[in-house]
Design a protein around this motif. Structure first.
Motif, PDB file in Angstrom:
ATOM      1  N   PRO A 273     -10.610   7.046   4.167  1.00 36.40           N
ATOM      2  CA  PRO A 273     -11.254   7.483   2.743  1.00 36.40           C
ATOM      3  C   PRO A 273     -12.863   8.058   2.746  1.00 36.40           C
ATOM      4  N   VAL A 274     -12.945   8.871   1.975  1.00 40.10           N
ATOM      5  CA  VAL A 274     -14.537   9.374   1.762  1.00 40.10           C
ATOM      6  C   VAL A 274     -14.715   9.681   0.462  1.00 40.10           C
ATOM      7  N   LEU A 275     -15.869   9.321   0.117  1.00 38.41           N
ATOM      8  CA  LEU A 275     -16.188   9.740  -1.301  1.00 38.41           C
ATOM      9  C   LEU A 275     -17.053  10.870  -1.185  1.00 38.41           C
TER      10      LEU A 275
ATOM     11  N   ALA B  49     -11.137   0.504  -4.393  1.00 40.32           N
ATOM     12  CA  ALA B  49      -9.896  -0.515  -4.364  1.00 40.32           C
ATOM     13  C   ALA B  49      -8.693   0.696  -4.265  1.00 40.32           C
ATOM     14  N   LYS B  50      -8.800   1.965  -4.789  1.00 39.42           N
ATOM     15  CA  LYS B  50      -7.605   2.958  -4.997  1.00 39.42           C
ATOM     16  C   LYS B  50      -7.514   3.540  -3.410  1.00 39.42           C
ATOM     17  N   ALA B  51      -8.698   3.237  -2.588  1.00 37.53           N
ATOM     18  CA  ALA B  51      -8.377   3.486  -1.253  1.00 37.53           C
ATOM     19  C   ALA B  51      -7.552   2.876  -0.321  1.00 37.53           C
ATOM     20  N   ARG B  52      -7.414   1.394  -0.754  1.00 41.30           N
ATOM     21  CA  ARG B  52      -6.687   0.410  -0.016  1.00 41.30           C
ATOM     22  C   ARG B  52      -5.380   0.299  -0.163  1.00 41.30           C
TER      23      ARG B  52
ATOM     24  N   LEU C 145     -12.759  10.393  -4.736  1.00 35.74           N
ATOM     25  CA  LEU C 145     -12.199   9.604  -3.558  1.00 35.74           C
ATOM     26  C   LEU C 145     -11.283  10.494  -2.888  1.00 35.74           C
ATOM     27  N   ILE C 146     -11.640  10.796  -1.686  1.00 35.28           N
ATOM     28  CA  ILE C 146     -10.714  11.651  -0.673  1.00 35.28           C
ATOM     29  C   ILE C 146      -9.899  10.649   0.298  1.00 35.28           C
ATOM     30  N   GLY C 147      -8.544  10.593   0.174  1.00 30.84           N
ATOM     31  CA  GLY C 147      -7.914   9.895   1.126  1.00 30.84           C
ATOM     32  C   GLY C 147      -7.851  10.675   2.824  1.00 30.84           C
TER      33      GLY C 147
END
Length: 171
Positions: A65-67, A168-171, A143-145
């Motif tokens: 993931p990347v911001l 947390a949404k990336a986990r 947030l990019i997965g």
């Protein structure tokens, strides 16, 4: 009859004022549109801040993931969130910065003065990338997965709590 016509524009304005006031009272300003959440990130190519060479956003966000953070040197809330971006960088979080409607020399000066938390710095001089992402104002962070999907969006300056929620949404 002519007197009534003289007041017609005033009556129309009063009706419009009531309509807009009714809308504003029912609208929750904390609700932000997240139209692209759950959809693929727009496939954009933007110039690099330092070199001016075109960079495909999909290439630098691969392996997320990347911001992706939209910011500007003229944006006071962007200055407020900058220490949080520096903290994320120190934690090893990959953040891509997109300078939104900003002159490259101003962006360079902004990053020189406050520090550079970005793994890549791109320029969206005309705001076209912001339009594709649905930016409503800077700062905004997406947030990019790892699959290129937009997992979450945060509008406004990132706080430690907001950054933790995004991650947390990336986990």
């Amino acid at each position: 009859m002519k007197r009534w016509l003289a007041f017609a524009p005033l009556a129309v304005l009063a009706a419009l004022a009531l309509l807009f006031a009714g809308y504003a009272l029912k609208r929750d300003p904390k609700i932000q549109p997240h139209a692209l959440v759950g959809k693929p990130m727009p496939a954009l190519t933007l110039p690099d801040l330092s070199t001016g060479q075109p960079v495909a956003l999909t290439d630098i966000t691969r392996g997320g993931p990347v911001l992706v953070n939209f910011f500007a040197s003229w944006c006071a809330p962007c200055e407020i969130e900058h220490p949080q971006l520096m903290a994320l960088n120190a934690q090893g979080v990959k953040v891509i910065g997109i300078a939104y409607k900003d002159a490259p020399p101003n962006t360079q000066a902004f990053l020189t003065r406050l520090g550079d938390p970005f793994a890549a710095r791109l320029v969206d001089r005309k705001g076209e990338a912001g339009l594709e992402f649905g930016v409503t104002g800077v700062p905004e962070t997406y947030l990019i997965g790892s699959d290129g999907m937009i997992l979450a969006k945060h509008t406004g300056p990132l706080t430690p709590e907001a950054a933790e929620d995004l991650l947390a949404k990336a986990r």
